[in-house]
Design an enzyme around this catalytic site. Structure first.
Site, PDB file in Angstrom:
ATOM      1  N   LYS A  93     -13.366   2.332   0.702  1.00  0.00           N
ATOM      2  CA  LYS A  93     -13.042   2.349   2.123  1.00  0.00           C
ATOM      3  C   LYS A  93     -14.280   2.823   2.899  1.00  0.00           C
ATOM      4  CE  LYS A  93      -9.036   4.084   3.299  1.00  0.00           C
ATOM      5  NZ  LYS A  93      -7.902   5.055   3.352  1.00  0.00           N
ATOM      6  N   ARG A 147       0.839  -1.202   0.000  1.00  0.00           N
ATOM      7  CA  ARG A 147       0.000   0.000   0.000  1.00  0.00           C
ATOM      8  C   ARG A 147       0.875   1.253   0.000  1.00  0.00           C
ATOM      9  NH1 ARG A 147      -1.918   2.740   4.908  1.00  0.00           N
ATOM     10  NH2 ARG A 147      -3.571   4.230   4.379  1.00  0.00           N
TER      11      ARG A 147
END
Length: 469
Positions: free
Chosen positions: A218, A31
């Site tokens: 998210k 990430r």
């Protein structure tokens, strides 16, 4: 290990040596946090990850995490402001000239328009809590502190229970996404998603760039959770981002909320990531707390495809040790999963592809097969098989490198390229089985493939068979 591990890259893990150790420890997804910079900061790192991909011989997925419309206060005078319970402060764009009360600069008209007397206001990820008690001059609001603490500049602000209409993609995010696509990122995570339109906007930018990568929603807002089914219909992957979500909703509700989100994702055959503070104590400690080990195990048992590390690998003192601990916890939880869980049928109304995937898993279970091999150009068949959580490892054969990196998010799936010199999908799967060192001679393997008629183009999976090596 079936559960996938995502590691955030930061100062503690940017070197070739540490990244190589993380890959060897089992990390397949890396990430890049764009909240702390732009694409120029990641050019060298992306090149390094591609180099490690070639060295390791396995696909590595680069996840771009966009910053989104994080609502932040401005610069505090003298850098910090000490607050005691019961203190009265002003918050807004500018104080009155003769007003000597402590002042928090905040110039977000769309957010201030939602303020009402009695609202809760939270700063610093829940560390400081206030109540709106009155309207002040010059568009300000008077707040009363509910606890003691220190306010520093640029801290995040939240209004729990309030729906503030802000698009998930800011101008910075749009530029970052375009730049990230040009650099070759493999997936993008959208912060503060609230509506399905946020997902559609991101996909439009991706299509315009000539790319096809998964979009991760998210979940950090209560109103996003309230519209989960609609968001699931548009998104490719979901992340349970428990940091901001834990500010938005009462903390006692968070565990049940996490379980419901994961269950919905499993039923929709969409990979789901659990993130935030999973092994946070390992930023400074070589071993986690008992509660953290239980938290990771419960995420796996709940049905998470991926578990994510943030500060632990970005700035912690023990990034590789943290991954190794997470891997061991996940593997033990998977053993329990196979003791407790039984193969689940697709819900009524699901399509034929879902039932073919279920049939393959059922056949593998009843025949005591050693593995499942799924040939799939897009990877969708392997994702459907993964959603059934079979005990056998799933080898996904696809010639598309982008599809291979997408499949890194799916539980129990090991993406492979296959021999492109073999034209038939079934023959390509059989050839992979014959040369795969992890499948022993004499093993029974369930194959799924899209085997078209001679002269026809592939139209998806239409074949399930047992092959003996």
């Amino acid at each position: 290990m079936r559960t996938k591990i995502i590691a955030t890259i930061g100062p503690a893990s940017r070197s070739h040596e540490v990244l190589s150790r993380l890959v060897n420890a089992g990390v397949g997804i890396f990430r890049l946090n764009f909240s702390h910079g732009d694409a120029s900061m990641f050019v060298e790192l992306i090149g390094l990850l591609r180099e490690l991909e070639r060295e390791s011989g396995r696909p590595l997925t680069i996840l771009q995490d966009l910053s989104g419309p994080k609502i932040r206060i401005g610069e505090i005078a003298k850098g910090a402001l000490s607050v005691s319970k019961g203190d009265r402060l002003l918050l807004g764009p500018a104080p009155a000239p003769a007003d000597n009360r402590p002042f928090i600069p905040f110039d977000h008209p769309a957010v201030l328009a939602e303020f009402e007397i009695g609202d809760r206001v939270v700063l610093s990820d829940g560390g400081l809590q206030f109540r709106v008690v009155d309207k002040g001059p010059n568009g300000t609001f008077e707040l009363e502190a509910n606890n003691n603490g220190m306010i520093t500049s640029r801290k995040g602000l939240a209004l729990p229970g309030k729906s503030v209409k802000l698009a998930a993609l800011t101008a910075k995010d749009r530029k970052d996404l375009a730049d990230g696509l040009a650099l070759g990122v493999d997936a993008v995570a959208l912060s503060y998603v609230q509506t399905p339109d946020d997902i559609r906007d991101a996909k439009e930018i991706i299509r315009a760039a000539g790319r096809n990568i998964p979009v991760i929603a998210k979940l950090e807002r209560q109103n996003a959770v309230d519209r989960l089914d609609e968001i699931l219909a548009e998104t490719d992957i979901v992340m349970v981002a428990r940091g901001d979500l834990g500010v938005e909703c009462p903390l006692p509700e968070l565990p049940a909320m996490q379980k419901r989100i994961i269950r919905a994702c499993n039923r929709a055959a969409k990979p789901v990531i659990v993130a935030t503070q999973m092994l946070l104590s390992m930023v400074n400690s070589p071993s986690p707390t008992r509660a953290e080990t239980t938290d990771v195990a419960n995420a796996v048992l709940d049905g998470a495809d991926c578990v994510m590390l943030s500060e632990e690998t970005a700035m912690g003192s023990f990034p590789v040790e943290t991954v190794n601990f997470m891997k061991e916890i996940a593997m033990k939880a998977e053993e329990l999963h196979f003791e407790l869980q039984r193969l689940r049928e697709p819900d009524v109304g699901r399509g034929s592809a879902d039932f073919l995937a279920y049939s393959a898993c059922l056949l593998a279970e009843k025949a005591n097969a050693d593995a499942i091999v799924s040939h799939s150009l897009s990877g969708s068949s392997a994702r459907l098989i993964s959603s059934r959580r079979p005990q056998q490892p799933v080898y996904a054969i696809t010639p598309d490198p982008a599809a291979q990196r997408w499949l890194n998010f799916s539980w129990g799936v090991f993406p492979e390229g296959g021999d492109e010199g073999i034209s038939g999908h079934l023959e390509r799967a059989e050839a992979f089985i014959e040369r795969c060192p992890d499948i022993p001679d004499g093993a029974d393997v369930v194959i799924t493939a899209g085997q078209p008629k001679p002269g026809d183009t592939p139209r998806g999976t239409n074949l399930v068979k047992i092959y003996r090596k």
